[in-house]
Design a protein around this motif. Structure first.
Motif, PDB file in Angstrom:
ATOM      1  N   SER A   1       0.831  -1.193   0.000  1.00 63.19           N
ATOM      2  CA  SER A   1       0.000   0.000   0.000  1.00 63.19           C
ATOM      3  C   SER A   1       0.871   1.249   0.000  1.00 63.19           C
ATOM      4  N   LEU A   2       0.446   2.252  -0.813  1.00 64.75           N
ATOM      5  CA  LEU A   2       1.217   3.488  -0.904  1.00 64.75           C
ATOM      6  C   LEU A   2       0.511   4.638  -0.207  1.00 64.75           C
ATOM      7  N   ASN A   3      -0.465   4.349   0.635  1.00 64.68           N
ATOM      8  CA  ASN A   3      -1.127   5.390   1.403  1.00 64.68           C
ATOM      9  C   ASN A   3      -0.250   5.780   2.585  1.00 64.68           C
ATOM     10  N   VAL A   4      -0.144   7.075   2.838  1.00 65.96           N
ATOM     11  CA  VAL A   4       0.651   7.532   3.973  1.00 65.96           C
ATOM     12  C   VAL A   4       0.062   6.946   5.253  1.00 65.96           C
ATOM     13  N   THR A   5       0.915   6.341   6.068  1.00 65.45           N
ATOM     14  CA  THR A   5       0.424   5.676   7.268  1.00 65.45           C
ATOM     15  C   THR A   5       1.086   6.244   8.519  1.00 65.45           C
ATOM     16  N   SER A   6       0.287   6.326   9.576  1.00 67.63           N
ATOM     17  CA  SER A   6       0.822   6.755  10.869  1.00 67.63           C
ATOM     18  C   SER A   6       0.844   5.589  11.847  1.00 67.63           C
ATOM     19  N   SER A   7       0.501   4.390  11.343  1.00 63.98           N
ATOM     20  CA  SER A   7       0.485   3.212  12.200  1.00 63.98           C
ATOM     21  C   SER A   7       1.906   2.843  12.620  1.00 63.98           C
ATOM     22  N   PHE A   8       2.055   2.465  13.875  1.00 66.99           N
ATOM     23  CA  PHE A   8       3.357   2.064  14.393  1.00 66.99           C
ATOM     24  C   PHE A   8       3.553   0.550  14.336  1.00 66.99           C
ATOM     25  N   ASP A   9       2.551  -0.181  13.907  1.00 64.25           N
ATOM     26  CA  ASP A   9       2.641  -1.638  13.822  1.00 64.25           C
ATOM     27  C   ASP A   9       3.091  -2.053  12.424  1.00 64.25           C
ATOM     28  N   LEU A  10       4.221  -2.753  12.359  1.00 65.45           N
ATOM     29  CA  LEU A  10       4.765  -3.194  11.088  1.00 65.45           C
ATOM     30  C   LEU A  10       4.782  -4.719  11.022  1.00 65.45           C
ATOM     31  N   LYS A  11       4.637  -5.242   9.820  1.00 67.44           N
ATOM     32  CA  LYS A  11       4.856  -6.662   9.568  1.00 67.44           C
ATOM     33  C   LYS A  11       6.323  -6.835   9.188  1.00 67.44           C
ATOM     34  N   ILE A  12       6.884  -7.980   9.548  1.00 69.71           N
ATOM     35  CA  ILE A  12       8.296  -8.218   9.248  1.00 69.71           C
ATOM     36  C   ILE A  12       8.464  -9.594   8.623  1.00 69.71           C
ATOM     37  N   ALA A  13       9.425  -9.731   7.726  1.00 75.36           N
ATOM     38  CA  ALA A  13       9.643 -10.988   7.001  1.00 75.36           C
ATOM     39  C   ALA A  13      10.019 -12.106   7.972  1.00 75.36           C
ATOM     40  N   SER A  14       9.817 -13.327   7.523  1.00 78.61           N
ATOM     41  CA  SER A  14      10.116 -14.491   8.366  1.00 78.61           C
ATOM     42  C   SER A  14      10.807 -15.562   7.529  1.00 78.61           C
ATOM     43  N   PHE A  15      11.448 -16.489   8.221  1.00 79.51           N
ATOM     44  CA  PHE A  15      12.040 -17.648   7.558  1.00 79.51           C
ATOM     45  C   PHE A  15      10.949 -18.682   7.281  1.00 79.51           C
ATOM     46  N   ASP A  16      11.116 -19.404   6.206  1.00 78.95           N
ATOM     47  CA  ASP A  16      10.195 -20.498   5.877  1.00 78.95           C
ATOM     48  C   ASP A  16      10.675 -21.754   6.602  1.00 78.95           C
ATOM     49  N   ILE A  17      10.161 -21.961   7.813  1.00 74.87           N
ATOM     50  CA  ILE A  17      10.613 -23.052   8.675  1.00 74.87           C
ATOM     51  C   ILE A  17       9.492 -24.069   8.862  1.00 74.87           C
ATOM     52  N   HIS A  18       9.808 -25.326   8.669  1.00 75.75           N
ATOM     53  CA  HIS A  18       8.823 -26.393   8.896  1.00 75.75           C
ATOM     54  C   HIS A  18       8.454 -26.422  10.372  1.00 75.75           C
ATOM     55  N   HIS A  19       7.168 -26.698  10.661  1.00 77.47           N
ATOM     56  CA  HIS A  19       6.694 -26.618  12.048  1.00 77.47           C
ATOM     57  C   HIS A  19       7.450 -27.565  12.986  1.00 77.47           C
ATOM     58  N   SER A  20       7.931 -28.685  12.453  1.00 76.72           N
ATOM     59  CA  SER A  20       8.652 -29.640  13.304  1.00 76.72           C
ATOM     60  C   SER A  20      10.047 -29.140  13.692  1.00 76.72           C
ATOM     61  N   ALA A  21      10.554 -28.131  12.972  1.00 75.32           N
ATOM     62  CA  ALA A  21      11.908 -27.619  13.235  1.00 75.32           C
ATOM     63  C   ALA A  21      11.899 -26.343  14.074  1.00 75.32           C
ATOM     64  N   VAL A  22      10.708 -25.817  14.378  1.00 76.86           N
ATOM     65  CA  VAL A  22      10.613 -24.534  15.081  1.00 76.86           C
ATOM     66  C   VAL A  22      11.301 -24.573  16.441  1.00 76.86           C
ATOM     67  N   TYR A  23      10.925 -25.519  17.286  1.00 75.50           N
ATOM     68  CA  TYR A  23      11.483 -25.563  18.645  1.00 75.50           C
ATOM     69  C   TYR A  23      12.953 -25.987  18.676  1.00 75.50           C
ATOM     70  N   PRO A  24      13.387 -26.957  17.849  1.00 78.38           N
ATOM     71  CA  PRO A  24      14.830 -27.239  17.806  1.00 78.38           C
ATOM     72  C   PRO A  24      15.662 -26.023  17.402  1.00 78.38           C
ATOM     73  N   ILE A  25      15.171 -25.254  16.412  1.00 75.01           N
ATOM     74  CA  ILE A  25      15.892 -24.046  15.982  1.00 75.01           C
ATOM     75  C   ILE A  25      15.908 -23.015  17.101  1.00 75.01           C
ATOM     76  N   PHE A  26      14.773 -22.869  17.791  1.00 75.85           N
ATOM     77  CA  PHE A  26      14.688 -21.918  18.901  1.00 75.85           C
ATOM     78  C   PHE A  26      15.673 -22.290  20.008  1.00 75.85           C
ATOM     79  N   ILE A  27      15.724 -23.574  20.364  1.00 79.85           N
ATOM     80  CA  ILE A  27      16.614 -24.026  21.449  1.00 79.85           C
ATOM     81  C   ILE A  27      18.078 -23.835  21.066  1.00 79.85           C
ATOM     82  N   ILE A  28      18.426 -24.232  19.835  1.00 80.80           N
ATOM     83  CA  ILE A  28      19.806 -24.056  19.372  1.00 80.80           C
ATOM     84  C   ILE A  28      20.169 -22.570  19.341  1.00 80.80           C
ATOM     85  N   GLY A  29      19.236 -21.750  18.840  1.00 80.48           N
ATOM     86  CA  GLY A  29      19.471 -20.308  18.781  1.00 80.48           C
ATOM     87  C   GLY A  29      19.675 -19.698  20.157  1.00 80.48           C
TER      88      GLY A  29
END
Length: 322
Positions: free
Chosen positions: A5-33
């Motif tokens: 969207s190119l409308n001027v925004t004053s919202s402070f909430d932003l979306k941010i990119a994410s890694f494409d991680i399989h659900h079974s790898a989420v917690y192992p990656i979190f623990i290792i990280g």
């Protein structure tokens, strides 16, 4: 789509990119990280505490070195924990002021690393090439001035960078990388002319690299020449051991930076791979720096084992009394 969207925004909430991680790898990656993060923070804190508490390390070299683990903690803490939390919660949102603050700290980390390594190289140059004048040159006032210049110049340069960024109006609300940076914040603009921002960004990058690399090359070339003309093998060995840690860290930093630059320039590299490469500079140095300085710097290694032995003997005495 909302993120374009190119409308001027004053919202402070932003979306941010994410890694494409399989659900079974989420917690192992979190623990290792988290283990990587905790290892880095605890290792760097150990060096900070050793320098602060051990009188044998109360020397100009270690006062300057003190800034490096401090900078590493700032760098990895600014980037890594928030991303790990996003992986688990799958929220992938960030508050705009928080995003700006993260980006500011991340850029401070990069510039700080360069300036601190340059300051350490200068200290070693004086110590090895002008040993008889070392204490008269590297006085507490000189050391304080060097540190103030390194941190102050870094802060001023990055502050102006974000001052220029703050004048740009936001029309988008999607950060296209997994962490916030000046470039990702500029990409939220309404299509305004950001030529000044781009020129300034390139200029300070060139300035910081040219200045700091020149200081380090001059220092290490002079050190090598001094070693070459010094016939005392002990002096040569001491000089090489003293400088090897700084040279290793400098080479790692430049190689990682070059690798990231190449990854972002190749069109066939996936978004996940680019994000992973972008994170490397905030992960590799804060993790390997305390290992390198712990292994290669004799005074730190000796101080660590002395503290460990004192603690061990104290615990034994307590157990005997009980």
């Amino acid at each position: 789509m909302e993120k374009y969207s190119l409308n001027v925004t004053s919202s402070f909430d932003l979306k941010i990119a994410s890694f494409d991680i399989h659900h079974s790898a989420v917690y192992p990656i979190f623990i290792i990280g988290m283990l990587i993060y905790l290892f880095s923070v605890l290792s760097n804190l150990t060096i900070l505490l050793l320098i602060a508490t051990q009188k044998s390390l109360h020397k100009p070299m270690f006062y300057i070195l003190f800034s490096l683990p401090l900078n590493d903690i700032v760098g990895i803490t600014a980037m890594f924990p928030r991303m790990l939390i996003d992986i688990v919660t799958k929220r992938y949102t960030v508050y705009y002021p928080t995003c700006v603050f993260q980006a500011f700290l991340i850029h401070m980390f990069g510039g700080g690393t360069l300036f601190i390594l340059a300051a350490m190289a200068f200290d070693r140059y004086v110590a090895i090439c002008k040993p008889l004048r070392y204490h008269s040159i590297m006085t507490p006032l000189t050391v304080a001035g060097i540190l103030a210049l390194a941190w102050g110049l870094d802060f001023a340069i990055i502050f102006v960078l974000f001052l220029l960024q703050s004048r740009v109006r936001r029309c988008r609300n999607f950060i296209m990388t997994v962490y916030c940076s000046n470039v990702s914040l500029l990409n939220l603009s309404c299509g305004e002319d950001t030529t000044i921002n781009n020129i300034y960004g390139l200029a300070i990058t060139a300035f910081m690299h040219i200045i700091t690399i020149t200081i380090q090359l001059f220092s290490y070339i002079q050190i090598l020449l001094t070693c070459f003309f010094n016939r005392q093998s002990d002096a040569k060995t001491k000089a090489v051991n003293t400088c090897s840690a700084q040279i290793i860290v400098f080479v790692i930093f430049e190689m990682v930076s070059l690798f990231i630059l190449i990854a972002y320039r190749l069109p066939n590299v996936s978004t996940d791979a680019r994000n992973a490469c972008g994170m490397m500079i905030f992960l590799i140095l804060p993790v390997v720096n305390p290992i390198i300085y712990g292994m290669k710097t004799k005074d730190i290694r000796v101080a660590f084992f002395q503290v460990f032995k004192r603690g061990f003997h104290k615990q034994n005495n307590v157990n005997i009394l009980n």
